[in-house]
Scaffold this motif. Structure first.
Motif, PDB file in Angstrom:
ATOM      1  N   HIS A 261      18.885 -33.978   4.167  1.00 48.72           N
ATOM      2  CA  HIS A 261      18.961 -32.714   3.438  1.00 48.72           C
ATOM      3  C   HIS A 261      17.757 -32.619   2.504  1.00 48.72           C
ATOM      4  O   HIS A 261      17.606 -33.408   1.580  1.00 48.72           O
ATOM      5  N   LEU A 262      16.890 -31.631   2.766  1.00 54.53           N
ATOM      6  CA  LEU A 262      15.608 -31.528   2.086  1.00 54.53           C
ATOM      7  C   LEU A 262      15.627 -30.358   1.107  1.00 54.53           C
ATOM      8  O   LEU A 262      15.944 -29.223   1.491  1.00 54.53           O
ATOM      9  N   GLN A 263      15.250 -30.632  -0.148  1.00 59.45           N
ATOM     10  CA  GLN A 263      15.253 -29.562  -1.146  1.00 59.45           C
ATOM     11  C   GLN A 263      14.120 -28.587  -0.890  1.00 59.45           C
ATOM     12  O   GLN A 263      12.978 -28.974  -0.667  1.00 59.45           O
ATOM     13  N   TRP A 264      14.452 -27.313  -0.943  1.00 56.78           N
ATOM     14  CA  TRP A 264      13.505 -26.229  -0.677  1.00 56.78           C
ATOM     15  C   TRP A 264      12.716 -25.867  -1.921  1.00 56.78           C
ATOM     16  O   TRP A 264      13.225 -25.934  -3.043  1.00 56.78           O
ATOM     17  N   SER A 265      11.456 -25.449  -1.723  1.00 58.16           N
ATOM     18  CA  SER A 265      10.671 -24.799  -2.772  1.00 58.16           C
ATOM     19  C   SER A 265       9.702 -23.854  -2.084  1.00 58.16           C
ATOM     20  O   SER A 265       9.522 -23.906  -0.866  1.00 58.16           O
ATOM     21  N   PHE A 266       9.047 -22.979  -2.844  1.00 66.83           N
ATOM     22  CA  PHE A 266       8.074 -22.069  -2.251  1.00 66.83           C
ATOM     23  C   PHE A 266       6.893 -22.828  -1.648  1.00 66.83           C
ATOM     24  O   PHE A 266       6.193 -22.308  -0.785  1.00 66.83           O
ATOM     25  N   LYS A 267       6.657 -24.062  -2.097  1.00 64.59           N
ATOM     26  CA  LYS A 267       5.546 -24.861  -1.582  1.00 64.59           C
ATOM     27  C   LYS A 267       5.930 -25.691  -0.359  1.00 64.59           C
ATOM     28  O   LYS A 267       5.050 -26.155   0.370  1.00 64.59           O
ATOM     29  N   GLY A 268       7.220 -25.896  -0.141  1.00 64.52           N
ATOM     30  CA  GLY A 268       7.648 -26.712   0.984  1.00 64.52           C
ATOM     31  C   GLY A 268       8.906 -27.485   0.638  1.00 64.52           C
ATOM     32  O   GLY A 268       9.601 -27.167  -0.339  1.00 64.52           O
ATOM     33  N   TYR A 269       9.205 -28.511   1.431  1.00 62.49           N
ATOM     34  CA  TYR A 269      10.426 -29.285   1.267  1.00 62.49           C
ATOM     35  C   TYR A 269      10.142 -30.649   0.660  1.00 62.49           C
ATOM     36  O   TYR A 269       9.091 -31.247   0.894  1.00 62.49           O
ATOM     37  N   GLY A 270      11.118 -31.153  -0.108  1.00 57.49           N
ATOM     38  CA  GLY A 270      10.993 -32.449  -0.751  1.00 57.49           C
ATOM     39  C   GLY A 270      11.576 -33.568   0.093  1.00 57.49           C
ATOM     40  O   GLY A 270      11.931 -33.382   1.263  1.00 57.49           O
ATOM     41  N   ALA A 271      11.694 -34.734  -0.525  1.00 53.75           N
ATOM     42  CA  ALA A 271      12.251 -35.911   0.145  1.00 53.75           C
ATOM     43  C   ALA A 271      13.746 -35.709   0.396  1.00 53.75           C
ATOM     44  O   ALA A 271      14.397 -34.904  -0.279  1.00 53.75           O
TER      45      ALA A 271
ATOM     46  N   SER B 117       0.840  -1.186   0.000  1.00 46.50           N
ATOM     47  CA  SER B 117       0.000   0.000   0.000  1.00 46.50           C
ATOM     48  C   SER B 117       0.883   1.247   0.000  1.00 46.50           C
ATOM     49  O   SER B 117       1.980   1.251   0.563  1.00 46.50           O
ATOM     50  N   THR B 118       0.393   2.313  -0.597  1.00 45.05           N
ATOM     51  CA  THR B 118       1.143   3.565  -0.602  1.00 45.05           C
ATOM     52  C   THR B 118       1.168   4.204   0.782  1.00 45.05           C
ATOM     53  O   THR B 118       1.942   5.125   1.035  1.00 45.05           O
ATOM     54  N   LEU B 119       0.309   3.704   1.704  1.00 46.54           N
ATOM     55  CA  LEU B 119       0.252   4.249   3.060  1.00 46.54           C
ATOM     56  C   LEU B 119       1.220   3.554   4.006  1.00 46.54           C
ATOM     57  O   LEU B 119       1.426   4.018   5.128  1.00 46.54           O
ATOM     58  N   ASN B 120       1.798   2.447   3.571  1.00 41.80           N
ATOM     59  CA  ASN B 120       2.655   1.659   4.455  1.00 41.80           C
ATOM     60  C   ASN B 120       4.029   2.288   4.638  1.00 41.80           C
ATOM     61  O   ASN B 120       4.509   3.037   3.787  1.00 41.80           O
ATOM     62  N   ASN B 121       4.670   1.953   5.757  1.00 40.55           N
ATOM     63  CA  ASN B 121       6.038   2.402   5.974  1.00 40.55           C
ATOM     64  C   ASN B 121       7.028   1.269   5.752  1.00 40.55           C
ATOM     65  O   ASN B 121       8.188   1.343   6.152  1.00 40.55           O
ATOM     66  N   TYR B 122       6.567   0.185   5.115  1.00 41.70           N
ATOM     67  CA  TYR B 122       7.445  -0.910   4.705  1.00 41.70           C
ATOM     68  C   TYR B 122       6.742  -1.723   3.621  1.00 41.70           C
ATOM     69  O   TYR B 122       5.531  -1.588   3.417  1.00 41.70           O
ATOM     70  N   SER B 123       7.525  -2.549   2.935  1.00 47.60           N
ATOM     71  CA  SER B 123       6.977  -3.457   1.922  1.00 47.60           C
ATOM     72  C   SER B 123       6.866  -4.846   2.529  1.00 47.60           C
ATOM     73  O   SER B 123       7.868  -5.412   2.984  1.00 47.60           O
ATOM     74  N   GLU B 124       5.669  -5.413   2.560  1.00 46.12           N
ATOM     75  CA  GLU B 124       5.447  -6.719   3.178  1.00 46.12           C
ATOM     76  C   GLU B 124       6.090  -7.827   2.342  1.00 46.12           C
ATOM     77  O   GLU B 124       5.801  -7.977   1.158  1.00 46.12           O
ATOM     78  N   LEU B 125       6.957  -8.605   2.985  1.00 54.17           N
ATOM     79  CA  LEU B 125       7.607  -9.746   2.356  1.00 54.17           C
ATOM     80  C   LEU B 125       7.134 -11.015   3.047  1.00 54.17           C
ATOM     81  O   LEU B 125       6.768 -10.984   4.230  1.00 54.17           O
ATOM     82  N   PHE B 126       7.146 -12.145   2.335  1.00 50.60           N
ATOM     83  CA  PHE B 126       6.646 -13.393   2.901  1.00 50.60           C
ATOM     84  C   PHE B 126       7.657 -14.522   2.702  1.00 50.60           C
ATOM     85  O   PHE B 126       8.340 -14.590   1.680  1.00 50.60           O
ATOM     86  N   PHE B 127       7.716 -15.410   3.712  1.00 55.48           N
ATOM     87  CA  PHE B 127       8.691 -16.498   3.741  1.00 55.48           C
ATOM     88  C   PHE B 127       7.991 -17.834   3.972  1.00 55.48           C
ATOM     89  O   PHE B 127       7.017 -17.909   4.727  1.00 55.48           O
ATOM     90  N   LEU B 128       8.540 -18.898   3.389  1.00 53.44           N
ATOM     91  CA  LEU B 128       8.016 -20.238   3.640  1.00 53.44           C
ATOM     92  C   LEU B 128       8.045 -20.542   5.134  1.00 53.44           C
ATOM     93  O   LEU B 128       7.073 -21.041   5.699  1.00 53.44           O
TER      94      LEU B 128
END
Length: 206
Positions: free
Chosen positions: A161-171, A61-72
């Protein structure tokens, strides 16, 4: 789609998956909701999606004082170089600060958070925005660390050791213990993990 999903390299990506944590690096977007910078200050935070009934504005939003970021998850946020917010995650922030201080400057009884932020900034990003990393044997990395092999990111977990993705971790993936990997998690945070602080991870780890 907003460019506000963060990967283990700290890159801001436009994907549909939201993740389990929010965070910020200051105001990174313009009036057209386009990312125009990678960070605005050295205080890279990780925040809860909801906290004490606070109604957050629409992202970018133009009213915010930061840019919202998101993490797995928290492990991803730490890999990108973020640390827990002291406002919405006071206990988590205090635990991380205590472990980080004991692991990296044990002779000091008090280290102000801006000092930690400055140290993390040197370990996570070059001035041109590229990722700072270091090399280490896979067998020496503590639980919660993330490393890269052939362009893919992996989490060191209890079950491998689990491979990362935006959806989660693999085998689990099997790597030779002597493999020298590119470590994505900042060095001082890896030290804090070795000192007993363990990041929270996405449910797919189990």
């Amino acid at each position: 789609m907003l460019q506000n999903r963060v990967d283990p390299w700290g890159k801001l990506c436009a994907v549909s998956e939201r993740g389990t944590l929010m965070g910020n690096r200051g105001v990174l977007h313009n009036a057209d909701q386009k990312v125009v910078k990678q960070w605005a200050h050295e205080r890279w935070l990780t925040c809860l999606l909801q906290f004490e009934g606070i109604r957050r504005a629409k992202p970018f939003s133009t009213l915010n004082n930061y840019s919202e970021l998101f993490f797995l998850d928290e492990a991803t946020a730490f890999s990108a170089g973020h640390r827990p917010c002291h406002f919405c995650q006071r206990k988590r922030s205090a635990a991380f600060k205590a472990a980080w201080t004991a692991a990296n400057v044990p002779a000091e009884t008090f280290v102000p958070m801006p000092t930690i932020d400055a140290a993390l900034h040197e370990e996570r990003a070059h001035q041109n925005g590229t990722k700072v990393s270091f090399n280490a044997p896979v067998r020496e990395l503590p639980i919660g660390s993330m490393f890269a092999v052939d362009g893919a990111a992996f989490l060191v977990a209890d079950r491998g050791h689990l491979q990362w993705s935006f959806k989660g971790y693999g085998a689990p993936t099997v790597f030779a213990p002597e493999l020298i990997a590119e470590v994505l998690t900042p060095r001082s945070i890896v030290n804090a993990f070795r000192h007993g602080f363990t990041p929270l991870v996405h449910a797919s780890v189990e």
